[in-house]
Design a protein around this motif. Structure first.
Motif, PDB file in Angstrom:
ATOM      1  N   ASN A 124       9.062 -11.675 -23.655  1.00 21.47           N
ATOM      2  CA  ASN A 124       7.904 -11.627 -22.757  1.00 21.47           C
ATOM      3  C   ASN A 124       6.631 -12.273 -23.261  1.00 21.47           C
ATOM      4  N   TYR A 125       6.566 -12.646 -24.536  1.00 19.97           N
ATOM      5  CA  TYR A 125       5.285 -13.140 -25.063  1.00 19.97           C
ATOM      6  C   TYR A 125       4.921 -14.506 -24.486  1.00 19.97           C
ATOM      7  N   GLY A 126       5.847 -15.454 -24.583  1.00 18.00           N
ATOM      8  CA  GLY A 126       5.526 -16.801 -24.095  1.00 18.00           C
ATOM      9  C   GLY A 126       6.461 -17.828 -24.711  1.00 18.00           C
ATOM     10  N   GLN A 139      -1.448  -7.479 -32.143  1.00 18.07           N
ATOM     11  CA  GLN A 139      -0.474  -7.955 -31.164  1.00 18.07           C
ATOM     12  C   GLN A 139      -0.539  -7.090 -29.909  1.00 18.07           C
ATOM     13  N   LEU A 140      -0.366  -7.737 -28.778  1.00 21.25           N
ATOM     14  CA  LEU A 140      -0.401  -7.012 -27.498  1.00 21.25           C
ATOM     15  C   LEU A 140       0.534  -7.745 -26.556  1.00 21.25           C
ATOM     16  N   VAL A 141       1.500  -7.041 -26.023  1.00 23.28           N
ATOM     17  CA  VAL A 141       2.390  -7.689 -25.047  1.00 23.28           C
ATOM     18  C   VAL A 141       2.856  -6.673 -24.010  1.00 23.28           C
ATOM     19  N   VAL A 142       2.868  -7.122 -22.758  1.00 14.97           N
ATOM     20  CA  VAL A 142       3.333  -6.274 -21.647  1.00 14.97           C
ATOM     21  C   VAL A 142       4.477  -7.014 -20.958  1.00 14.97           C
ATOM     22  N   HIS A 143       5.524  -6.298 -20.657  1.00 20.53           N
ATOM     23  CA  HIS A 143       6.701  -6.844 -19.967  1.00 20.53           C
ATOM     24  C   HIS A 143       6.265  -7.500 -18.646  1.00 20.53           C
ATOM     25  N   ARG A 166       3.144  -6.229 -15.434  1.00 18.20           N
ATOM     26  CA  ARG A 166       1.787  -6.760 -15.665  1.00 18.20           C
ATOM     27  C   ARG A 166       0.850  -6.476 -14.494  1.00 18.20           C
ATOM     28  N   GLU A 167      -0.436  -6.605 -14.779  1.00 22.46           N
ATOM     29  CA  GLU A 167      -1.513  -6.434 -13.797  1.00 22.46           C
ATOM     30  C   GLU A 167      -1.509  -5.050 -13.150  1.00 22.46           C
ATOM     31  N   ARG A 168      -1.149  -4.035 -13.967  1.00 22.40           N
ATOM     32  CA  ARG A 168      -1.238  -2.644 -13.504  1.00 22.40           C
ATOM     33  C   ARG A 168      -2.068  -1.827 -14.478  1.00 22.40           C
ATOM     34  N   GLY A 169      -2.783  -2.483 -15.362  1.00 16.61           N
ATOM     35  CA  GLY A 169      -3.653  -1.748 -16.285  1.00 16.61           C
ATOM     36  C   GLY A 169      -2.961  -1.277 -17.562  1.00 16.61           C
ATOM     37  N   LEU A 170      -1.712  -1.700 -17.800  1.00 19.98           N
ATOM     38  CA  LEU A 170      -1.017  -1.183 -18.999  1.00 19.98           C
ATOM     39  C   LEU A 170      -1.643  -1.705 -20.293  1.00 19.98           C
ATOM     40  N   ALA A 171      -2.051  -2.985 -20.319  1.00 23.42           N
ATOM     41  CA  ALA A 171      -2.655  -3.521 -21.555  1.00 23.42           C
ATOM     42  C   ALA A 171      -3.947  -2.761 -21.867  1.00 23.42           C
ATOM     43  N   ALA A 172      -4.766  -2.549 -20.844  1.00 17.56           N
ATOM     44  CA  ALA A 172      -6.014  -1.802 -21.067  1.00 17.56           C
ATOM     45  C   ALA A 172      -5.693  -0.381 -21.535  1.00 17.56           C
ATOM     46  N   GLY A 173      -4.654   0.227 -20.960  1.00 13.70           N
ATOM     47  CA  GLY A 173      -4.251   1.582 -21.364  1.00 13.70           C
ATOM     48  C   GLY A 173      -3.804   1.626 -22.819  1.00 13.70           C
ATOM     49  N   MET A 208      -7.812 -11.634 -31.168  1.00 12.52           N
ATOM     50  CA  MET A 208      -7.705 -13.080 -30.976  1.00 12.52           C
ATOM     51  C   MET A 208      -6.548 -13.266 -30.011  1.00 12.52           C
ATOM     52  N   SER A 209      -6.794 -14.007 -28.943  1.00 16.05           N
ATOM     53  CA  SER A 209      -5.725 -14.214 -27.972  1.00 16.05           C
ATOM     54  C   SER A 209      -6.015 -15.432 -27.121  1.00 16.05           C
ATOM     55  N   SER A 210      -4.954 -16.125 -26.742  1.00 12.40           N
ATOM     56  CA  SER A 210      -5.145 -17.245 -25.824  1.00 12.40           C
ATOM     57  C   SER A 210      -5.191 -16.756 -24.377  1.00 12.40           C
ATOM     58  N   SER A 216     -12.103  -5.484 -23.140  1.00 11.24           N
ATOM     59  CA  SER A 216     -13.440  -5.155 -22.646  1.00 11.24           C
ATOM     60  C   SER A 216     -13.397  -3.912 -21.746  1.00 11.24           C
ATOM     61  N   ARG A 217     -12.298  -3.760 -21.020  1.00 10.83           N
ATOM     62  CA  ARG A 217     -12.162  -2.556 -20.178  1.00 10.83           C
ATOM     63  C   ARG A 217     -11.942  -1.307 -21.050  1.00 10.83           C
ATOM     64  N   ALA A 218     -11.012  -1.432 -22.019  1.00 13.85           N
ATOM     65  CA  ALA A 218     -10.684  -0.259 -22.847  1.00 13.85           C
ATOM     66  C   ALA A 218     -11.882   0.195 -23.684  1.00 13.85           C
ATOM     67  N   GLU A 248      -3.965 -20.807 -16.358  1.00 15.97           N
ATOM     68  CA  GLU A 248      -3.941 -20.399 -14.949  1.00 15.97           C
ATOM     69  C   GLU A 248      -4.766 -19.119 -14.769  1.00 15.97           C
ATOM     70  N   ALA A 249      -4.566 -18.185 -15.712  1.00 16.38           N
ATOM     71  CA  ALA A 249      -5.332 -16.931 -15.646  1.00 16.38           C
ATOM     72  C   ALA A 249      -6.828 -17.222 -15.802  1.00 16.38           C
ATOM     73  N   LEU A 250      -7.156 -18.153 -16.704  1.00 10.84           N
ATOM     74  CA  LEU A 250      -8.565 -18.480 -16.944  1.00 10.84           C
ATOM     75  C   LEU A 250      -9.213 -19.054 -15.678  1.00 10.84           C
ATOM     76  N   ALA A 251      -8.484 -19.932 -14.988  1.00 12.38           N
ATOM     77  CA  ALA A 251      -9.030 -20.520 -13.757  1.00 12.38           C
ATOM     78  C   ALA A 251      -9.276 -19.416 -12.729  1.00 12.38           C
ATOM     79  N   TRP A 252      -8.361 -18.486 -12.660  1.00 13.74           N
ATOM     80  CA  TRP A 252      -8.475 -17.399 -11.691  1.00 13.74           C
ATOM     81  C   TRP A 252      -9.662 -16.492 -12.043  1.00 13.74           C
ATOM     82  N   VAL A 253      -9.783 -16.177 -13.338  1.00 14.57           N
ATOM     83  CA  VAL A 253     -10.881 -15.309 -13.792  1.00 14.57           C
ATOM     84  C   VAL A 253     -12.232 -15.975 -13.503  1.00 14.57           C
TER      85      VAL A 253
HETATM   86  C1  LIG Z   1      -2.208 -10.372 -21.782  1.00 19.23           C
HETATM   87  C2  LIG Z   1      -1.333  -9.242 -21.267  1.00 19.23           C
HETATM   88  C3  LIG Z   1      -1.028  -8.287 -22.427  1.00 19.23           C
HETATM   89  C4  LIG Z   1      -2.116  -8.467 -20.159  1.00 19.23           C
HETATM   90  O1  LIG Z   1      -1.349  -7.329 -19.786  1.00 19.23           O
HETATM   91  P1  LIG Z   1      -1.566  -6.553 -18.387  1.00 19.23           P
HETATM   92  O2  LIG Z   1      -0.971  -5.202 -18.527  1.00 19.23           O
HETATM   93  O3  LIG Z   1      -1.126  -7.402 -17.258  1.00 19.23           O
HETATM   94  O4  LIG Z   1      -3.172  -6.419 -18.351  1.00 19.23           O
HETATM   95  P2  LIG Z   1      -4.006  -5.360 -17.485  1.00 19.23           P
HETATM   96  O5  LIG Z   1      -3.265  -5.056 -16.233  1.00 19.23           O
HETATM   97  O6  LIG Z   1      -4.419  -4.221 -18.363  1.00 19.23           O
HETATM   98  O7  LIG Z   1      -5.261  -6.238 -17.083  1.00 19.23           O
HETATM   99  C5  LIG Z   1      -6.407  -6.394 -17.921  1.00 19.23           C
HETATM  100  C6  LIG Z   1      -7.409  -7.262 -17.175  1.00 19.23           C
HETATM  101  O8  LIG Z   1      -6.896  -8.611 -17.085  1.00 19.23           O
HETATM  102  C7  LIG Z   1      -6.801  -9.016 -15.726  1.00 19.23           C
HETATM  103  N1  LIG Z   1      -5.563  -9.801 -15.622  1.00 19.23           N
HETATM  104  C8  LIG Z   1      -4.320  -9.409 -15.959  1.00 19.23           C
HETATM  105  N2  LIG Z   1      -3.458 -10.428 -15.766  1.00 19.23           N
HETATM  106  C9  LIG Z   1      -4.178 -11.455 -15.300  1.00 19.23           C
HETATM  107  C10 LIG Z   1      -3.845 -12.777 -14.892  1.00 19.23           C
HETATM  108  N3  LIG Z   1      -2.592 -13.247 -14.965  1.00 19.23           N
HETATM  109  N4  LIG Z   1      -4.833 -13.579 -14.430  1.00 19.23           N
HETATM  110  C11 LIG Z   1      -6.104 -13.149 -14.381  1.00 19.23           C
HETATM  111  N5  LIG Z   1      -6.482 -11.888 -14.771  1.00 19.23           N
HETATM  112  C12 LIG Z   1      -5.524 -11.057 -15.207  1.00 19.23           C
HETATM  113  C13 LIG Z   1      -6.729  -7.735 -14.928  1.00 19.23           C
HETATM  114  O9  LIG Z   1      -7.192  -7.917 -13.603  1.00 19.23           O
HETATM  115  C14 LIG Z   1      -7.676  -6.848 -15.741  1.00 19.23           C
HETATM  116  O10 LIG Z   1      -9.016  -7.206 -15.474  1.00 19.23           O
HETATM  117  P3  LIG Z   1     -10.138  -6.087 -15.136  1.00 19.23           P
HETATM  118  O11 LIG Z   1     -10.135  -5.118 -16.291  1.00 19.23           O
HETATM  119  O12 LIG Z   1     -11.389  -6.893 -15.036  1.00 19.23           O
HETATM  120  O13 LIG Z   1      -9.670  -5.461 -13.879  1.00 19.23           O
HETATM  121  C15 LIG Z   1      -0.019  -9.776 -20.629  1.00 19.23           C
HETATM  122  O14 LIG Z   1      -0.339 -10.768 -19.670  1.00 19.23           O
HETATM  123  C16 LIG Z   1       0.920 -10.382 -21.668  1.00 19.23           C
HETATM  124  O15 LIG Z   1       1.700  -9.667 -22.285  1.00 19.23           O
HETATM  125  N6  LIG Z   1       0.831 -11.710 -21.845  1.00 19.23           N
HETATM  126  C17 LIG Z   1       1.670 -12.439 -22.794  1.00 19.23           C
HETATM  127  C18 LIG Z   1       1.356 -12.104 -24.213  1.00 19.23           C
HETATM  128  C19 LIG Z   1      -0.084 -12.357 -24.587  1.00 19.23           C
HETATM  129  O16 LIG Z   1      -0.659 -13.373 -24.261  1.00 19.23           O
HETATM  130  N7  LIG Z   1      -0.649 -11.372 -25.297  1.00 19.23           N
HETATM  131  C20 LIG Z   1      -1.979 -11.441 -25.846  1.00 19.23           C
HETATM  132  C21 LIG Z   1      -1.899 -11.884 -27.254  1.00 19.23           C
HETATM  133  S1  LIG Z   1      -2.769 -10.791 -28.305  1.00 19.23           S
END
Ligand SMILES: CC(C)(COP(=O)(O)OP(=O)(O)OC[C@H]1O[C@@H](n2cnc3c(N)ncnc32)[C@H](O)[C@@H]1OP(=O)(O)O)[C@@H](O)C(=O)NCCC(=O)NCCS
Length: 253
Positions: free
Chosen positions: A29-31, A100-104, A108-115, A131-133, A142-144, A208-213
């Motif tokens: 799931n990382y990339g 390290q942080l990774v969500v399946h 994703r996009e359900r708040g698990l990373a912030a949790g 540090m993360s791309s 920032s949320r947590a 893609e995420a950056l453009a959306w943000v």
């Molecule tokens: C980065 C990652 C851990 C985020 O996990 P997630 O559980 O989807 O994140 P959350 O649901 O907690 O979202 C956190 C914030 O990011 C935003 N977000 C999540 N995915 C996004 C996306 N694809 N595009 C834009 N914003 C996104 C959420 O809206 C939320 O923003 P908010 O707090 O302003 O509402 C996950 O995408 C991942 O595992 N990516 C691959 C591995 C990686 O890059 N890890 C980081 C290296 S340290």
């Protein structure tokens, strides 16, 4: 309804079985490796192939000592995400760094990373670093840690990043080169708060995420270059002494 369970472990409580599961989660799931990865990092990093980690490497590099932490979240009993963190002290301050942080993908996009990052938090922490791309990893921090990213103190990062990172027990944090307007007098590539880690993971998904943000906010950390990651360091929010004293009093009265 889904049953979500967060659990935290100190490094000596983490079993090989837990690390095997974590390694599988990461590897699936990382990339994937980017176009320049094989040339810059070696033939093991073939473009388009998943970035992989073994349980042995997780133990050695991500749980370097007793002050490391592992947290995970399961959804209906299945591992859905996890994070590793390491703590160290600088000038009397406790730094907690997310290594390290990774969500399946399915969760994703359900708040698990912030949790997960919230679960890592301890009362004595003074600052959190990552540090993360992936912009979502920075947004999750920032949320947590309750520091909106668009108002995060860039001055705090500018003044403290070097001293915090150069004494990290984690090799890749110690060796990362700070890049961008915050740390260099001249930088014309639009970087603001970045590190050159020489880690050539594919950036399609983070870009893609950056453009959306950027459609909804003024992203403060600048551009993302190949081989680079964003760096974010946030000061912990502390309750004031008088408030915690009075709440203790109320609790015992
Ligand atoms: C980065 C990652 C851990 C985020 O996990 P997630 O559980 O989807 O994140 P959350 O649901 O907690 O979202 C956190 C914030 O990011 C935003 N977000 C999540 N995915 C996004 C996306 N694809 N595009 C834009 N914003 C996104 C959420 O809206 C939320 O923003 P908010 O707090 O302003 O509402 C996950 O995408 C991942 O595992 N990516 C691959 C591995 C990686 O890059 N890890 C980081 C290296 S340290």
């Amino acid at each position: 309804m889904d049953t979500k369970v967060y659990e935290g472990f100190k490094s000596d409580e983490v079993t090989d079985e837990m690390l095997s599961e974590a390694a599988t989660l990461f590897s699936e799931n990382y990339g994937i490796w980017g176009q320049q990865a094989a040339k810059r990092m070696g033939q093991f990093a073939r473009a388009g192939c998943p970035v992989r980690l073994s349980k042995e490497k997780l133990r050695k590099d991500y749980l370097p000592d007793k002050i490391s932490t592992y947290v995970r979240v399961t959804v209906n009993g299945r591992l859905a995400g996890n994070a590793f963190a390491c703590r160290w002290s600088v000038g009397g301050r406790t730094i907690c760094w997310i290594t390290q942080l990774v969500v399946h993908h399915e969760y994703r996009e359900r708040g698990l990373a912030a949790g997960l990052l919230d679960e890592i938090k301890l009362d004595g922490d003074d600052a959190y670093g990552i540090m993360s791309s992936h912009p979502a990893a920075c947004l999750a921090a920032s949320r947590a840690y309750k520091r909106p990213i668009d108002t995060a103190s860039l001055e705090f990062m500018r003044d403290n990043a070097q001293s915090i990172m150069q004494v990290s027990p984690v090799g890749y944090v110690r060796e990362a080169k700070l890049r961008g307007k915050l740390f260099e007098s001249e930088n014309s590539k639009g970087l603001v708060s970045s590190v050159d880690t020489g880690f050539f993971v594919d950036h399609d998904e983070p870009l893609e995420a950056l453009a959306w943000v950027r459609e909804s906010m003024d992203w403060p950390l600048g551009e993302l270059l190949d081989g680079h990651e964003f760096v974010l360091i946030l000061q912990a929010k502390r309750r004031s002494r008088s408030r915690s004293t009075s709440s203790r009093r109320n609790a015992t009265s």
